[in-house]
Design a protein around this motif. Structure first.
Motif, PDB file in Angstrom:
ATOM      1  N   ILE A  53       1.001  -1.133   0.035  1.00 26.18           N
ATOM      2  CA  ILE A  53       0.067   0.105   0.076  1.00 26.18           C
ATOM      3  C   ILE A  53       0.888   1.329   0.054  1.00 26.18           C
ATOM      4  CG2 ILE A  53      -1.832   1.383   1.184  1.00 26.18           C
ATOM      5  CD1 ILE A  53      -2.906  -1.334   2.145  1.00 26.18           C
ATOM      6  N   LEU A  54       0.682   2.202  -0.892  1.00 30.35           N
ATOM      7  CA  LEU A  54       1.486   3.383  -1.297  1.00 30.35           C
ATOM      8  C   LEU A  54       0.439   4.567  -0.880  1.00 30.35           C
ATOM      9  CD1 LEU A  54       3.065   2.528  -4.496  1.00 30.35           C
ATOM     10  CD2 LEU A  54       4.048   2.269  -2.182  1.00 30.35           C
ATOM     11  N   ASP A  55       1.137   5.306  -0.134  1.00 35.84           N
ATOM     12  CA  ASP A  55       0.301   6.882   0.090  1.00 35.84           C
ATOM     13  C   ASP A  55       0.490   7.565  -1.155  1.00 35.84           C
ATOM     14  OD1 ASP A  55      -0.507   6.411   2.801  1.00 35.84           O
ATOM     15  OD2 ASP A  55       1.516   7.123   3.570  1.00 35.84           O
ATOM     16  N   LYS A  98      -5.986   6.018   8.193  1.00 35.64           N
ATOM     17  CA  LYS A  98      -6.448   7.040   9.134  1.00 35.64           C
ATOM     18  C   LYS A  98      -5.954   7.117  10.466  1.00 35.64           C
ATOM     19  CE  LYS A  98     -10.692   7.697   6.287  1.00 35.64           C
ATOM     20  NZ  LYS A  98     -12.112   7.779   6.095  1.00 35.64           N
ATOM     21  N   LYS A  99      -6.068   5.842  11.069  1.00 27.76           N
ATOM     22  CA  LYS A  99      -5.586   5.414  12.512  1.00 27.76           C
ATOM     23  C   LYS A  99      -4.026   5.881  12.431  1.00 27.76           C
ATOM     24  CE  LYS A  99      -5.036   2.129  15.970  1.00 27.76           C
ATOM     25  NZ  LYS A  99      -5.327   0.646  16.503  1.00 27.76           N
ATOM     26  N   THR A 100      -3.269   5.552  11.439  1.00 24.58           N
ATOM     27  CA  THR A 100      -1.885   5.867  11.737  1.00 24.58           C
ATOM     28  C   THR A 100      -1.493   7.138  11.372  1.00 24.58           C
ATOM     29  OG1 THR A 100      -1.517   3.507  10.473  1.00 24.58           O
ATOM     30  CG2 THR A 100       0.241   5.164  10.490  1.00 24.58           C
ATOM     31  N   SER A 101      -2.313   7.928  10.724  1.00 23.11           N
ATOM     32  CA  SER A 101      -2.001   9.319  10.189  1.00 23.11           C
ATOM     33  C   SER A 101      -2.540  10.226  11.434  1.00 23.11           C
ATOM     34  CB  SER A 101      -2.550   9.879   8.966  1.00 23.11           C
ATOM     35  OG  SER A 101      -3.943   9.661   8.855  1.00 23.11           O
ATOM     36  N   ALA A 102      -3.497   9.723  12.205  1.00 20.99           N
ATOM     37  CA  ALA A 102      -4.060  10.651  13.397  1.00 20.99           C
ATOM     38  C   ALA A 102      -3.137  11.059  14.380  1.00 20.99           C
ATOM     39  CB  ALA A 102      -5.306   9.796  13.936  1.00 20.99           C
TER      40      ALA A 102
END
Length: 209
Positions: free
Chosen positions: A32-34, A205-209
């Motif tokens: 998975i890539l951002d 989303k959890k990782t970026s929060a």
């Protein structure tokens, strides 16, 4: 067995490739890539020079573009029964690539408010949004599935665009479109793929929060 790796983002057209991979039932890895720099660095651009997802690595070979990935997997793993039979080939290739070309372009331009003037419509290839939507409606109304009486890889690709078009409002929710999607939306492979991608979205989303 030659290894399959999907490069994707769960908020992209990579969802089409994930669905197709679940349909063929073969093990695969996922990277998975951002969006942004991770897709544009030298390492990933060596895989896809466009710096976009999805991309599929199969051993030493790479396939990009969601329609091509669907067609490639169907032919590479014929035991899944998703490649066209001889009598289905014309509609299979016709409508898969109609969707990859005119449908994709017309719906995107329509969503952006980019409607070509009538006297310039021949320059954009697809003509007009209205003519593309009418042609797509006729195609999916001719048979239960895009090539006839059975589900093929073309339905993964065409069905994904119909679903997104209805969901995002870029495709008019005509009865033929909703009926076609109703025939596809409960496929087990699609549900598995959606659960995996939705979980990946939640994790991002959890990782970026």
């Amino acid at each position: 067995m030659t290894e399959l790796t999907l490069y994707t983002n769960p908020m992209s057209r990579g969802r089409i490739a994930r669905w197709m991979l679940e349909e063929i039932g073969q093990p695969y890895n996922v990277e998975i890539l951002d969006f942004g720099p991770p897709m544009k660095n030298d390492e990933y651009c060596a895989i896809n020079p466009m710096g976009k997802v999805p991309a599929l690595r199969h051993g030493s070979h790479v396939v990009t573009e969601a329609a091509a990935i669907c067609a490639y997997l169907a032919e590479t793993f014929p035991e899944a029964g998703l490649a066209p039979r001889p009598e289905e080939r014309a509609d299979y290739f016709r409508w898969m690539f109609f969707t990859a070309g005119p449908v994709e372009a017309a719906l995107t331009n329509h969503a952006l408010g980019l409607e070509p003037p009538a006297d310039k419509s021949r320059m954009v290839g697809y003509g007009s949004y209205a003519s593309v939507v009418d042609a797509l409606e006729k195609a999916i109304s001719a048979h239960p599935y895009i090539t006839g009486e059975r589900f093929t890889a073309a339905d993964v690709y065409v069905g994904s665009h119909v679903s997104w078009g209805i969901g995002f409002g870029t495709l008019q929710p005509r009865p033929a479109f909703t009926a076609y999607w109703d025939r596809l939306k409960n496929r087990k492979a699609l549900n598995r793929a959606s659960e995996l991608d939705d979980a990946a979205v939640a994790n991002m989303k959890k990782t970026s929060a």
